[in-house]
Design a protein around this motif. Structure first.
Motif, PDB file in Angstrom:
ATOM      1  N   ILE A 199       0.840  -1.199   0.000  1.00  0.00           N
ATOM      2  CA  ILE A 199       0.000   0.000   0.000  1.00  0.00           C
ATOM      3  C   ILE A 199       0.872   1.245   0.000  1.00  0.00           C
ATOM      4  O   ILE A 199       1.974   1.243   0.579  1.00  0.00           O
ATOM      5  N   HIS A 200       0.385   2.280  -0.652  1.00  0.00           N
ATOM      6  CA  HIS A 200       1.100   3.560  -0.685  1.00  0.00           C
ATOM      7  C   HIS A 200       0.075   4.644  -1.006  1.00  0.00           C
ATOM      8  O   HIS A 200      -0.982   4.360  -1.575  1.00  0.00           O
ATOM      9  N   SER A 201       0.388   5.865  -0.639  1.00  0.00           N
ATOM     10  CA  SER A 201      -0.507   6.982  -0.939  1.00  0.00           C
ATOM     11  C   SER A 201       0.272   8.280  -1.009  1.00  0.00           C
ATOM     12  O   SER A 201       1.404   8.370  -0.527  1.00  0.00           O
ATOM     13  N   ASP A 202      -0.385   9.286  -1.576  1.00  0.00           N
ATOM     14  CA  ASP A 202       0.199  10.622  -1.534  1.00  0.00           C
ATOM     15  C   ASP A 202      -0.024  11.201  -0.131  1.00  0.00           C
ATOM     16  O   ASP A 202      -0.746  10.637   0.687  1.00  0.00           O
ATOM     17  N   GLN A 203       0.617  12.315   0.156  1.00  0.00           N
ATOM     18  CA  GLN A 203       0.523  12.931   1.489  1.00  0.00           C
ATOM     19  C   GLN A 203      -0.909  13.260   1.884  1.00  0.00           C
ATOM     20  O   GLN A 203      -1.317  13.062   3.022  1.00  0.00           O
ATOM     21  N   ALA A 204      -1.676  13.766   0.952  1.00  0.00           N
ATOM     22  CA  ALA A 204      -3.043  14.184   1.252  1.00  0.00           C
ATOM     23  C   ALA A 204      -3.951  13.016   1.610  1.00  0.00           C
ATOM     24  O   ALA A 204      -5.007  13.219   2.208  1.00  0.00           O
ATOM     25  N   SER A 205      -3.536  11.796   1.292  1.00  0.00           N
ATOM     26  CA  SER A 205      -4.373  10.613   1.526  1.00  0.00           C
ATOM     27  C   SER A 205      -3.864   9.741   2.664  1.00  0.00           C
ATOM     28  O   SER A 205      -4.315   8.612   2.841  1.00  0.00           O
ATOM     29  N   GLN A 206      -2.946  10.268   3.449  1.00  0.00           N
ATOM     30  CA  GLN A 206      -2.352   9.496   4.545  1.00  0.00           C
ATOM     31  C   GLN A 206      -3.373   9.007   5.570  1.00  0.00           C
ATOM     32  O   GLN A 206      -3.264   7.898   6.078  1.00  0.00           O
ATOM     33  N   THR A 207      -4.350   9.828   5.886  1.00  0.00           N
ATOM     34  CA  THR A 207      -5.333   9.444   6.906  1.00  0.00           C
ATOM     35  C   THR A 207      -6.124   8.222   6.458  1.00  0.00           C
ATOM     36  O   THR A 207      -6.285   7.265   7.224  1.00  0.00           O
ATOM     37  N   LEU A 208      -6.609   8.228   5.220  1.00  0.00           N
ATOM     38  CA  LEU A 208      -7.356   7.082   4.707  1.00  0.00           C
ATOM     39  C   LEU A 208      -6.454   5.851   4.633  1.00  0.00           C
ATOM     40  O   LEU A 208      -6.865   4.751   5.011  1.00  0.00           O
ATOM     41  N   LYS A 209      -5.234   6.038   4.165  1.00  0.00           N
ATOM     42  CA  LYS A 209      -4.298   4.909   4.093  1.00  0.00           C
ATOM     43  C   LYS A 209      -4.100   4.286   5.469  1.00  0.00           C
ATOM     44  O   LYS A 209      -4.156   3.060   5.616  1.00  0.00           O
ATOM     45  N   GLN A 210      -3.920   5.102   6.481  1.00  0.00           N
ATOM     46  CA  GLN A 210      -3.688   4.566   7.822  1.00  0.00           C
ATOM     47  C   GLN A 210      -4.913   3.832   8.360  1.00  0.00           C
ATOM     48  O   GLN A 210      -4.789   2.802   9.011  1.00  0.00           O
ATOM     49  N   ARG A 211      -6.100   4.335   8.075  1.00  0.00           N
ATOM     50  CA  ARG A 211      -7.334   3.644   8.485  1.00  0.00           C
ATOM     51  C   ARG A 211      -7.428   2.263   7.830  1.00  0.00           C
ATOM     52  O   ARG A 211      -7.808   1.282   8.469  1.00  0.00           O
ATOM     53  N   ILE A 212      -7.050   2.191   6.565  1.00  0.00           N
ATOM     54  CA  ILE A 212      -7.063   0.913   5.857  1.00  0.00           C
ATOM     55  C   ILE A 212      -6.024  -0.029   6.442  1.00  0.00           C
ATOM     56  O   ILE A 212      -6.313  -1.211   6.693  1.00  0.00           O
ATOM     57  N   ILE A 213      -4.828   0.464   6.692  1.00  0.00           N
ATOM     58  CA  ILE A 213      -3.778  -0.368   7.294  1.00  0.00           C
ATOM     59  C   ILE A 213      -4.235  -0.898   8.647  1.00  0.00           C
ATOM     60  O   ILE A 213      -4.087  -2.094   8.939  1.00  0.00           O
ATOM     61  N   ASP A 214      -4.788  -0.031   9.482  1.00  0.00           N
ATOM     62  CA  ASP A 214      -5.253  -0.457  10.809  1.00  0.00           C
ATOM     63  C   ASP A 214      -6.321  -1.536  10.704  1.00  0.00           C
ATOM     64  O   ASP A 214      -6.303  -2.526  11.448  1.00  0.00           O
ATOM     65  N   ASP A 215      -7.259  -1.358   9.786  1.00  0.00           N
ATOM     66  CA  ASP A 215      -8.330  -2.339   9.604  1.00  0.00           C
ATOM     67  C   ASP A 215      -7.773  -3.673   9.120  1.00  0.00           C
ATOM     68  O   ASP A 215      -8.155  -4.732   9.629  1.00  0.00           O
ATOM     69  N   LEU A 216      -6.880  -3.637   8.157  1.00  0.00           N
ATOM     70  CA  LEU A 216      -6.342  -4.884   7.606  1.00  0.00           C
ATOM     71  C   LEU A 216      -5.471  -5.624   8.606  1.00  0.00           C
ATOM     72  O   LEU A 216      -5.555  -6.852   8.713  1.00  0.00           O
ATOM     73  N   THR A 217      -4.649  -4.917   9.343  1.00  0.00           N
ATOM     74  CA  THR A 217      -3.810  -5.595  10.337  1.00  0.00           C
ATOM     75  C   THR A 217      -4.656  -6.164  11.475  1.00  0.00           C
ATOM     76  O   THR A 217      -4.325  -7.214  12.016  1.00  0.00           O
ATOM     77  N   ASP A 246       5.915  11.762  -2.753  1.00  0.00           N
ATOM     78  CA  ASP A 246       4.584  12.325  -2.953  1.00  0.00           C
ATOM     79  C   ASP A 246       4.278  12.412  -4.442  1.00  0.00           C
ATOM     80  O   ASP A 246       3.279  12.977  -4.835  1.00  0.00           O
ATOM     81  N   ASP A 247       5.141  11.818  -5.242  1.00  0.00           N
ATOM     82  CA  ASP A 247       4.947  11.787  -6.683  1.00  0.00           C
ATOM     83  C   ASP A 247       4.150  10.539  -7.050  1.00  0.00           C
ATOM     84  O   ASP A 247       4.598   9.419  -6.791  1.00  0.00           O
ATOM     85  N   ILE A 248       2.968  10.715  -7.638  1.00  0.00           N
ATOM     86  CA  ILE A 248       2.082   9.583  -7.882  1.00  0.00           C
ATOM     87  C   ILE A 248       2.692   8.573  -8.847  1.00  0.00           C
ATOM     88  O   ILE A 248       2.420   7.371  -8.744  1.00  0.00           O
ATOM     89  N   THR A 249       3.569   9.025  -9.733  1.00  0.00           N
ATOM     90  CA  THR A 249       4.244   8.088 -10.632  1.00  0.00           C
ATOM     91  C   THR A 249       5.162   7.165  -9.843  1.00  0.00           C
ATOM     92  O   THR A 249       5.169   5.948 -10.053  1.00  0.00           O
TER      93      THR A 249
END
Length: 143
Positions: free
Chosen positions: A5-23, A39-42
């Protein structure tokens, strides 16, 4: 199954919620931001797709504002089938019919609960194979 999993800076909160749920549900989650901060989407997309391609049976999740760019970029990689997801039915059917191994989510377009449900559905769905394999082979041949 490893989940990269990876995300841009602006999406860190959602990414962390997903990580917490999956773990919490005993999934093995690798946050590539810890290994390849960017923070480069490429670069984010490259990091996820290369890891998924190198680890058979693994899955990838890429999150940015609208999920369009990583969706387009990820599908340029051989052996990667990526879908842009915003609902559970699409998360299930793209796995069943396309053997999808990477999804993109838009943090500005999908709420947290919907995103969590989409990710769970994506990870639990199985590939139907059969007549669908012709399309998968054709897509990989294009890369």
């Amino acid at each position: 199954m490893s989940i990269f999993i990876h995300s841009d800076q602006a999406s860190q909160t959602l990414k962390q919620r997903i990580i917490d749920d999956l773990t919490a549900h005993d999934y093995e989650v690798v946050d590539l931001a810890n290994e390849q901060p960017s923070d480069d989407i490429t670069e984010i997309t490259r990091a996820v797709t290369e890891r998924v391609a190198a680890h058979s049976g693994s899955k990838g999740i890429i999150i940015d504002h609208y999920s369009i760019a990583p969706f387009i970029l990820a599908n340029k990689y051989k052996n990667i089938i990526c879908a842009m997801i915003s609902d559970e039915q699409s998360a299930k059917m793209t796995c069943r019919h396309n053997n999808t191994n990477v999804i993109t989510l838009g943090s500005e377009t999908v709420g947290t609960l919907v995103a969590l449900n989409c990710v769970r559905t994506f990870l639990q769905a199985t590939y139907d194979g059969g007549r669908h394999q012709i399309r998968i082979d054709m897509l990989n041949h294009l890369c």
